[in-house]
Design an enzyme around this catalytic site. Structure first.
Site: not given
Length: 1190
Positions: A89, A140, A445, A826, A852
């Site tokens: 496999k 086997p 940045r 993370h 949200v």
């Protein structure tokens, strides 16, 4: 990432070796008949890169031959393949291989070979993932009826380890979570008894198999713990029926999937390695070619998920990452993609990918990655160069051009200008490819020295003619994404009031009092943080008494009276904490003392504003605790290897220590869980691991949280606001500080719990604190993909335990766009199920009553709207803005920013050790070896600041060889030997020999060069030169030898003369000196040109005739002693040899023999003896050679 999948082959090797060897964790039981099955495993990998090798005329034929040879070798190393029935496999982390037709059962070796040849190197699709088959496992075949198949799974959660077992296993096992019996072994409890396991898990197992299964399960769990597994699944687990009542059932683990905690490699790595060693795999290593391993076997391999093969570029970045304390990650998603990113920070890298995906461009995203942790200029250069090479490699440019997004949050301590220097260097190298591919660059940045970094990027765009758009922290972190992809911004910032978007108050603004400081907000000048001159220079020190502290409510982890121990030698972090204390007008520093176990108790000096103060340093917690009873917090900077032990030590003092921040990344998950459960028992709040910490404006900050002082001032962290937040990411916490300060009245408290799977405290722990704190009015949660901690917040919202407005967002919404598993920045940022996806969490938070936003980009707008609503309802009453504090700045940092200047104490023009690579006169040390310039070349760089011609370097090396030694009788060697025999060290012995060098011994080179050069330049004939020296009664230096003569020439001189005449462009001074020799040898045969003289005149010819020096430079090198330096350097070789020779021979103290000394004492020359006028006894004693006391 900590939990990483391993191959089935490696998992079975670990079990085979350790099932009977790992420490048994359960109660002792009667001896079991269980024995692991005989390990017969054959692993084969094919090199599929052959198929892509353009140098092969027919790659497929070459690959087929490679497959055949590999299989022939395999049957030789594993002869059982020829006799057993087999199973084969793929071993590439593929799920459901049987259902995908990737499994061959009960076949002989001939059929297996044909099956492998047919599939090796072929592309297959499994579910929605497409990949190439190249690694296989052969073992086997175990014939068994279906009723003997079982299923077992062990997996780790926050509270402990679950063992799942069902009596129905195999390919159609179904919904395991629903049907399996379970046992939770809790972190803070011992293992259950074997009887309990039998009763809880083996209810449906035949009685004659229960004992052996209990033994197997208990041993399997012992291995799971010992080797730091995080996941282990066996399906099917076959337990064959015994042949008789006396026989024990045989157990076979046929299919296996497993994950290990990679962060535990420092502890478990040797155990992983020994199980995979050649002697345990049945393969004998070729001792002549095998690499020396650090352990008894090869290190564990963690393969990439199926469908996303690790490229050589990814492997290169992974290698760079392993060699540095910084973090460098790179995953290639689509090599033909149009959008490339280079993002600083683990959390920031996710929000940029989210932003690209939310605009519908996920299919064009080429890569995912991040760089953080203050990488050096060279590391940033290598990282950027790798990305730029991949971006511009395709010879056919994309018709729409390409986009390069250089993004990042606001750095805590990374010097942005320094990292940009490496990036700019890479961009300059790729100027033409960037222009060819029409690459547009967008930069955003913030952080230390970001202004200089952004200025340099703008200038680069002008210099290269490349379109570069540059933005700072005044722009929302992902605003450059719509600018780059849509050609316009989101327009969201226009909806926020103008006052919230005022320019940042930078350090330069304050120092130069520029207009960017809002002078209207200045109030009274009674600000103790203002930098005032020190009236008396002697009063530089500030001393503090240990204060008494008031008891604080449970929800207030930090106040303006909080004091901490800093564990580890972290002066930079400590100074940052003290600077924060100073601008917050604290009465005493927040750091009580430092604890450093590798040194004795002492004090360290730090700044308190513009003055100085002393902090105690202890080598153990006990002394620190005893002397600072008011300290209740620890900032633990111990490494991931030692942080577990040091944290447990602090738990002994949990009656005093109530908060511990664990900064280290890479803490093994098993230890992290033990820490958090022990802390819960003792009532200690844990922040971390893998955190930058937290901050309570105006009160206390942990370590490097908040970044440099200019960022703390610009984010208004020197006074409290009304908004408290909790996040996982340290970098994104800085971004939240920035966003909240621009959209509300500022931060009340902020905590970064850390990005690992098992943080010591969770979102809900801190949100409930904030909910109970009456001074906090708004809550913010920044979650992420992976884990289920956000659902505890949902429950609290539904149950009414959180009533204050909660603005929440979970980053990682882009994960659904990727066909293969991607590990984000993370360790915990990886969804194990649909429940752990960012989309599912955001929906659940919204449904539970949280506020949200639709996207992360709308978070500032939602924050601002919620804040304005609370202000209008009088829940928040904005306080008058205090005067912006003056920021004391270290001289070294001001100098790095280019704000001050100072004359250097030293000037060096020959060597530079400041960069990643040592430079000799501008030449990289790696190039010194690549170009094989030798000792002569190095000397030419360090002495003369230039590369000399090869013949000149060879001549220098000849001088060193010829002057290395001249026997033990010469004065320098003699002194060295005598000193060595006196028992002195090498340096002392060498110095004693070198100090004899002068005009009389060896030091005549400079003098000889000066005399001959002066005469030659004055156009004196050789005879006129000799006559003038005789009239001045001076010796001609470089002429004369004690032993050698014209008839017995010094062969060293002959070698030098021959080389110079054969290689130098001209030998004018040598010819002049030889003419002088003709005159002097007529007077005396030994007045020949000696070694000193020949070296001197030849070296002057070299300086003057090589073309490498001007005439003035040549004269200067003669005057400043360069020639004598050659003798000193060469003779040091010989002196060192004499020292080693004497020590090797173990020669004793040297005393010069009397018979080799002429004693000329007073009176001895006339034969008289002076004696005392005292008694005859004194006379007799003197004659006898004795001394007596008068």
């Amino acid at each position: 990432m900590s939990a990483k999948a391993i191959r089935e082959y490696d998992g079975k090797l670990l079990l085979s070796h350790w099932l009977l060897r790992s420490p048994f964790l359960f109660e002792t039981s009667d001896a079991s008949k269980f024995a692991p099955p005989v390990s017969k495993l054959a692993h084969v990998s094919f090199d599929t890169s052959i198929l892509a090798d353009a140098t092969n005329i027919n790659p497929q034929i070459v690959f087929n031959n490679h497959v055949t040879r590999t299989l022939d070798t395999l049957e030789n190393t594993h002869p059982w393949l020829l006799t057993d029935k087999l199973v084969v496999k793929p071993d590439q982390l593929i799920k459901r291989r049987g259902k995908s037709g990737l499994l061959l059962l009960n076949a002989d070796w001939k059929d297996v070979k044909e099956w492998l040849i047919e599939r090796a190197g072929k592309e297959v699709q499994v579910d929605h993932v497409t990949g190439v088959l190249k690694t296989f496992l052969i073992e086997p075949f175990v014939s068994h009826p279906s009723h003997t198949e079982y299923y077992i799974n062990i997996n780790s959660v926050r509270d402990g380890d679950y063992i799942l077992f069902t009596h129905e296993g195999g390919i159609d096992v179904g919904d395991v979570d629903a049907k399996a019996l379970k046992v939770l072994i809790r972190v803070d409890e011992g293992c259950p008894t074997l009887q309990e396991i039998k009763e809880k898990l083996l209810v449906n197992v035949p009685e004659n198999k229960k004992d052996i299964l209990v033994d197997f399960i208990s041993r399997l769990y012992s291995v799971y713990v010992d080797l730091h597994f995080t996941y282990l699944e066996i399906n099917p687990l076959v337990v064959l029926d015994p042949g008789s009542a006396e026989e024990a059932p045989n157990i076979y683990y046929l299919d296996l999937a497993a994950k290990l905690d990679q962060t535990a490699e420092f502890e478990a790595g040797p155990r992983w390695a020994i199980a995979r060693s050649p002697k345990n795999t049945g393969i004998h290593a070729n001792n002549g070619k095998s690499k020396t391993q650090i352990d008894q076997g090869p290190p564990m391999e963690f393969p990439a998920p199926f469908g996303r093969e690790s490229t050589k570029e990814e492997a290169y970045i992974q290698e760079l990452d392993s060699k540095t304390g910084a973090s460098l990650k790179l995953t290639i998603l689509n090599k033909n993609g149009r959008i490339w990113t280079m993002v600083a920070g683990g959390g920031a890298s996710v929000v940029y990918s989210d932003a690209i995906a939310s605009l519908g461009f996920s299919s064009e995203l080429a890569n995912y990655g991040e760089y953080s942790g203050a990488p050096t200029e060279t590391q940033t250069y290598e990282y950027a160069k790798t990305i730029l090479d991949l971006m511009t490699r395709n010879p056919v440019p994309h018709p729409d051009g390409k986009i390069f997004i250089i993004g990042g949050g606001i750095a805590n301590f990374t010097n942005v200008a320094v990292t940009f220097t490496g990036l700019i260097r890479a961009l300059k190298e790729f100027k033409q490819p960037l222009l060819l591919h029409r690459v547009r660059i967008f930069v955003r940045r913030g952080g230390p020295n970001y202004q200089e970094g952004l200025r340099a990027m703008r200038q680069l765009g002008d210099d290269l003619g490349i379109e570069i758009h540059v933005f700072g922290p005044e722009t929302h972190i992902t605003e450059i994404v719509p600018l780059a992809l849509l050609g316009h911004g989101s327009g969201l910032e226009k909806n926020i009031s103008e006052r919230t978007l005022e320019p940042a108050n930078t350090l330069q603004d304050q120092i130069f009092d520029s207009d960017s400081v809002n002078k209207d907000k200045k109030q009274s000048s009674n600000n103790i943080a203002e930098a005032t001159p020190i009236t008396n220079p002697r009063e530089r020190m500030t001393f503090f008494e240990n204060p008494t502290t008031r008891e604080r409510p449970w929800y207030a982890a930090f106040t303006n009276e909080t004091r901490a121990f800093v564990y580890g030698m972290q002066p930079r972090a400590v100074q940052g904490m003290l600077d924060f204390d100073y601008i917050c007008k604290r009465h005493v520093p927040s750091v009580g003392a430092m604890i450093y176990p590798f040194g004795g108790n002492h004090v360290q000096k730090f700044y308190w504003g513009t003055k100085e103060t002393l902090l105690s340093v202890y080598n153990n917690p006990e002394d620190a605790i005893k002397n600072y009873p008011e300290v209740d917090t620890v900032v633990n900077f111990a490494s991931s290897r030692s942080v577990y032990e040091s944290t447990l030590e602090f738990f002994k003092y949990s009656n005093q220590i109530k908060t511990i921040a664990i900064i280290a990344e890479g803490v093994p998950e098993r230890y992290a869980r033990k820490i958090l459960h022990e802390a819960k028992k003792r009532g200690v709040l844990i922040v971390g691991p893998a955190t930058v910490g937290g901050i309570k404006p105006g009160c206390f900050k942990i370590g490097n949280t908040g970044g440099m002082m200019d960022n703390i001032v610009s984010s208004k962290l020197y006074r409290p606001g009304s908004v408290a937040y909790v996040s996982k990411s340290g970098g994104m916490s800085n971004e939240l500080n920035n966003i909240i300060s621009r959209t509300t009245d500022g931060v009340y408290e902020g905590v970064a719990i850390g990005g690992d799977r098992y943080p010591g405290s969770t979102f809900i722990d801190h949100l409930l604190r904030f909910e109970s704190d009456p001074a906090c009015k708004m809550l913010v949660l920044l979650g992420e993909v992976g884990g289920v901690e956000e659902y505890h917040v949902c429950n609290a919202l539904r149950e009414g335990r959180i009533k204050k407005p909660l603005i929440a967002w979970c980053i990682g919404t882009c994960a659904k766009m990727f066909s293969t598993e991607v590990q984000f920045g993370h360790a915990g940022a990886l969804a194990q199920s649909d429940l752990e996806t960012a989309d599912a969490k955001n929906k659940s938070l919204r449904d539970a009553g949280g506020i949200v936003p639709e996207t992360f980009e709308k978070l500032p707008l939602v924050l601002h709207e919620t804040y304005q609503k609370l202000v209008s309802e009088k829940i928040i009453i904005p306080a008058p803005e205090p005067e912006i504090p003056k920021v004391p700045i270290d001289y070294s940092w001001a100098q790095e920013l280019g704000l001050v200047r100072k004359p250097a104490s030293f000037v060096s023009t020959i060597c530079d050790d400041r960069g990643q690579e040592l430079l000799y006169a501008g030449m990289r040390i790696s190039d010194v070896f690549k170009e094989n310039i030798g000792i002569g070349g190095v000397l030419s760089l360090l002495w003369f600041k230039r590369r000399l011609p090869d013949y000149a370097c060879k001549f220098i090396e000849m001088i060193l060889m010829l002057t290395a030694d001249h026997g033990p009788a010469v004065s320098g060697a003699h002194n060295t030997i005598v000193t060595a025999r006196a028992g002195k060290d090498l340096i002392s012995s060498l110095c004693s020999g070198l100090l004899t060098i002068g005009d009389r011994f060896g030091g005549a080179l400079d003098g000889a060069a000066e005399q001959f050069t002066s005469a030659y330049d004055k156009s004196l004939t050789p005879r006129e030169f000799v006559d003038s020296m005789r009239r001045q009664n001076k010796l001609i230096l470089g002429i004369g030898h004690k032993i050698k003569s014209r008839n017995n020439p010094d062969l060293r001189v002959e070698i030098i003369k021959d080389f110079a005449r054969s290689n130098f462009p001209a030998t004018k001074l040598l010819d002049y000196a030889l003419a002088v020799e003709e005159i002097t040898t007529n007077k005396k045969d030994s007045l020949i040109l000696n070694l000193d003289g020949s070296i001197a005149v030849c070296f002057v010819d070299l300086l003057r005739e090589s073309g490498a020096f001007t005439r003035d430079e040549a004269e200067e090198y003669i005057k400043i002693g360069a020639l004598n330096g050659l003798f000193v350097l060469g003779r040091s070789i010989g002196f060192t040899g004499h020292y080693l020779d004497q020590r090797r021979l173990k020669q004793g103290l040297y005393r010069h023999p009397w018979d080799d000394i002429s004693y000329l004492v007073p009176g001895a020359e006339t034969g008289r003896t002076f004696v005392s006028q005292d008694t005859n006894d004194h006379l007799r004693c003197l004659n006898a050679g004795k001394m007596v006391k008068p």
